[in-house]
Design an enzyme around this catalytic site. Structure first.
Site, PDB file in Angstrom:
ATOM      1  N   LYS A  23      21.797 -18.950   1.199  1.00  0.00           N
ATOM      2  CA  LYS A  23      20.684 -19.816   0.768  1.00  0.00           C
ATOM      3  C   LYS A  23      21.198 -21.342   0.574  1.00  0.00           C
ATOM      4  CE  LYS A  23      17.304 -16.906  -1.080  1.00  0.00           C
ATOM      5  NZ  LYS A  23      17.805 -15.365  -0.875  1.00  0.00           N
ATOM      6  N   GLU A  83       9.648 -22.455  -6.162  1.00  0.00           N
ATOM      7  CA  GLU A  83       9.071 -21.383  -6.580  1.00  0.00           C
ATOM      8  C   GLU A  83      10.157 -20.138  -6.405  1.00  0.00           C
ATOM      9  OE1 GLU A  83       7.786 -22.290  -3.543  1.00  0.00           O
ATOM     10  OE2 GLU A  83       8.444 -20.267  -2.640  1.00  0.00           O
ATOM     11  N   SER A 118      24.777 -11.672   4.565  1.00  0.00           N
ATOM     12  CA  SER A 118      24.136 -12.978   4.149  1.00  0.00           C
ATOM     13  C   SER A 118      24.500 -13.306   2.499  1.00  0.00           C
ATOM     14  CB  SER A 118      22.578 -12.655   4.272  1.00  0.00           C
ATOM     15  OG  SER A 118      22.194 -11.584   3.339  1.00  0.00           O
TER      16      SER A 118
HETATM   17  C1  LIG Z   1      17.330 -14.265  -0.391  1.00  0.00           C
HETATM   18  C2  LIG Z   1      18.145 -13.458   0.315  1.00  0.00           C
HETATM   19  C3  LIG Z   1      17.761 -12.643   1.596  1.00  0.00           C
HETATM   20  C4  LIG Z   1      16.513 -12.855   2.083  1.00  0.00           C
HETATM   21  O1  LIG Z   1      15.991 -14.332   2.562  1.00  0.00           O
HETATM   22  P1  LIG Z   1      16.036 -14.644   4.179  1.00  0.00           P
HETATM   23  O2  LIG Z   1      15.183 -15.925   4.081  1.00  0.00           O
HETATM   24  O3  LIG Z   1      15.124 -13.421   5.075  1.00  0.00           O
HETATM   25  O4  LIG Z   1      17.419 -14.726   4.599  1.00  0.00           O
HETATM   26  C5  LIG Z   1      18.876 -12.136   2.204  1.00  0.00           C
HETATM   27  N1  LIG Z   1      20.047 -12.065   1.796  1.00  0.00           N
HETATM   28  C6  LIG Z   1      20.352 -12.650   0.431  1.00  0.00           C
HETATM   29  C7  LIG Z   1      21.745 -12.228   0.057  1.00  0.00           C
HETATM   30  C8  LIG Z   1      19.492 -13.279  -0.211  1.00  0.00           C
HETATM   31  O5  LIG Z   1      19.800 -13.976  -1.189  1.00  0.00           O
END
Ligand SMILES: *Cc1c(COP(=O)(O)O)cnc(C)c1O
Length: 398
Positions: A91, A113, A380
């Site tokens: 993010k 938000e 992610s």
């Molecule tokens: C917020 C988040 C997601 C989901 O958000 P996307 O916009 O679909 O990427 C996925 N993995 C992590 C670690 C997150 O913090």
């Protein structure tokens, strides 16, 4: 010929666009103008690259998960390590990009938000870094559910505003943030958390997140001298997945697989499977798929991973599903938990529960694929934030 999406009006085939009250239209038009200038500015990109390198810690490594690969006995599995970024997830990539745009526009205050609080924390981090005021709207119920993240935001200097309307969750926080934006447009930038909302946000956030796929392309050519066969990522709003997919869209031999949260199962109403079970609708300024009831009321999504329970999906994914360029699969809570434990124990990496959904897809499919098959999983985020939820599930008291 390469087809460029979105079109001039912000559409990805029939999806996307700008669906907002009259009062908000001039705000997004101004933003589109500024974004169109910024995205072709070398100076803007050199600023972003500076913070990527010295603050976020990019490039994130591409790691061959050797023990997991051997255990599964099929496809060769790599992890793209977004979990190693500052703040522990992808993010930060779009927060740095957006905050630099906000600065360029002369804004002094940002609003956001948040549902689970992860986007709020990333936004508050970027605001602290650049000395901008930050107000985060959050439903009263979510504030109660996500105390550690609320506290983190406050430590970073943000104001967390409790939203007591409606169901007191994310969708009401969106409404409150939009009202704030209209009222305070002169000094305020609305910082979005995924590839959603009205044009130009989905394009802008995709562009900021595409650094993941661009790095991967260079790294995999270095490691394997060819492109991967499969690239997979979890899908909430869709930002980490589009970020790793986008640079491969024209490489038709690369299979792109998004993994949605099936929660307790698609035969229950406890899931966040927007593409699998949602229907077309308009919410949060865009036309896309949403989980909604027969009256078009958005219903509460559910997943063991708080970051995946957004009730909608970015419009570009809706298009990629329709055209078949990406396919969308599912993983349940149970499968994600299994992937979480297996990755922790075999690789010494505690993955985020969100990312564990993508790993679950790899665990299910890799054994059936030949050893030459290269599969890249987007990791992610890291799972430190999830240890309380996991302990709960295991019946362990921390
Ligand atoms: C917020 C988040 C997601 C989901 O958000 P996307 O916009 O679909 O990427 C996925 N993995 C992590 C670690 C997150 O913090």
């Amino acid at each position: 010929m390469k087809t460029v999406f979105p079109d001039d009006r912000g559409y990805y085939n029939e999806f996307g666009g700008v669906f907002l009250p009259e009062t908000l239209i001039p705000l997004v038009e101004t933003l589109t103008g500024e974004w169109n200038k910024a995205k072709v500015s070398d100076e803007f990109w050199s600023m972003i690259n500076y913070y990527h390198k010295y603050y976020t810690g990019r490039p994130s490594p591409l790691y061959y998960a050797e023990r997991l690969t051997k255990k599964l006995g099929g496809a060769k599995i790599y992890f793209k390590r977004e979990d190693l970024n500052h703040t522990g997830a992808h993010k930060i990539n779009h927060c740095i990009g957006q905050i630099l745009l906000a600065k360029k526009m002369g804004k002094t205050r940002i609003i956001a938000e948040t549902g689970a609080g992860q986007h709020g924390v990333a936004a508050a981090t970027a605001a602290a870094l650049f000395g901008l005021k930050c107000v985060v709207y959050m439903g009263e119920i979510d504030i109660e559910r996500q105390k550690p993240n609320v506290f983190r935001m406050k430590l970073l200097g943000a104001d967390v505003t409790s939203v007591k309307d409606g169901s007191k969750t994310l969708k009401d926080a969106v409404t409150a943030a939009m009202q704030d934006w209209v009222t305070n447009v002169d000094d305020t930038y609305y910082l979005l958390g995924s590839v959603m909302g009205p044009h130009p946000y989905p394009e802008m956030i995709r562009t900021f997140q595409s650094v993941i796929g661009q790095e991967l392309k260079t790294q995999i050519l270095e490691a394997e001298n060819r492109l991967p066969d499969t690239v997979t990522a979890c899908v909430g709003g869709g930002s980490n997945s589009i970020g790793i997919f986008y640079p491969f869209i024209e490489d038709k031999e690369v299979k792109l697989v998004g993994v949605e949260a099936a929660g307790l199962g698609l035969n229950t109403d406890k899931h966040a499977a927007t593409l699998a079970k949602g229907t077309k609708g308009i919410f949060h300024g865009m036309l896309s798929y949403f989980i909604q009831d027969d009256d078009g009321q958005i219903t509460e999504p559910y997943s063991i991973s708080a970051g995946l329970d957004y009730p909608g999906i970015g419009p570009e994914h809706a298009m990629l599903k329709q055209t078949g360029r990406a396919i969308y699969d599912l993983a349940t809570d149970e499968e994600a938990l299994n992937a979480f434990h297996l990755t922790s124990q075999l690789e010494g990496i505690i993955p985020a529960l969100e990312s564990s959904h993508a790993i679950a897809y790899a665990i299910r499919t890799a054994p059936k694929l030949p050893k030459e098959h290269i599969m890249v999983v987007n990791l992610s985020g890291r799972g430190d934030k999830d240890i309380f939820a996991i302990a709960d599930r295991m019946g362990v008291k921390l």
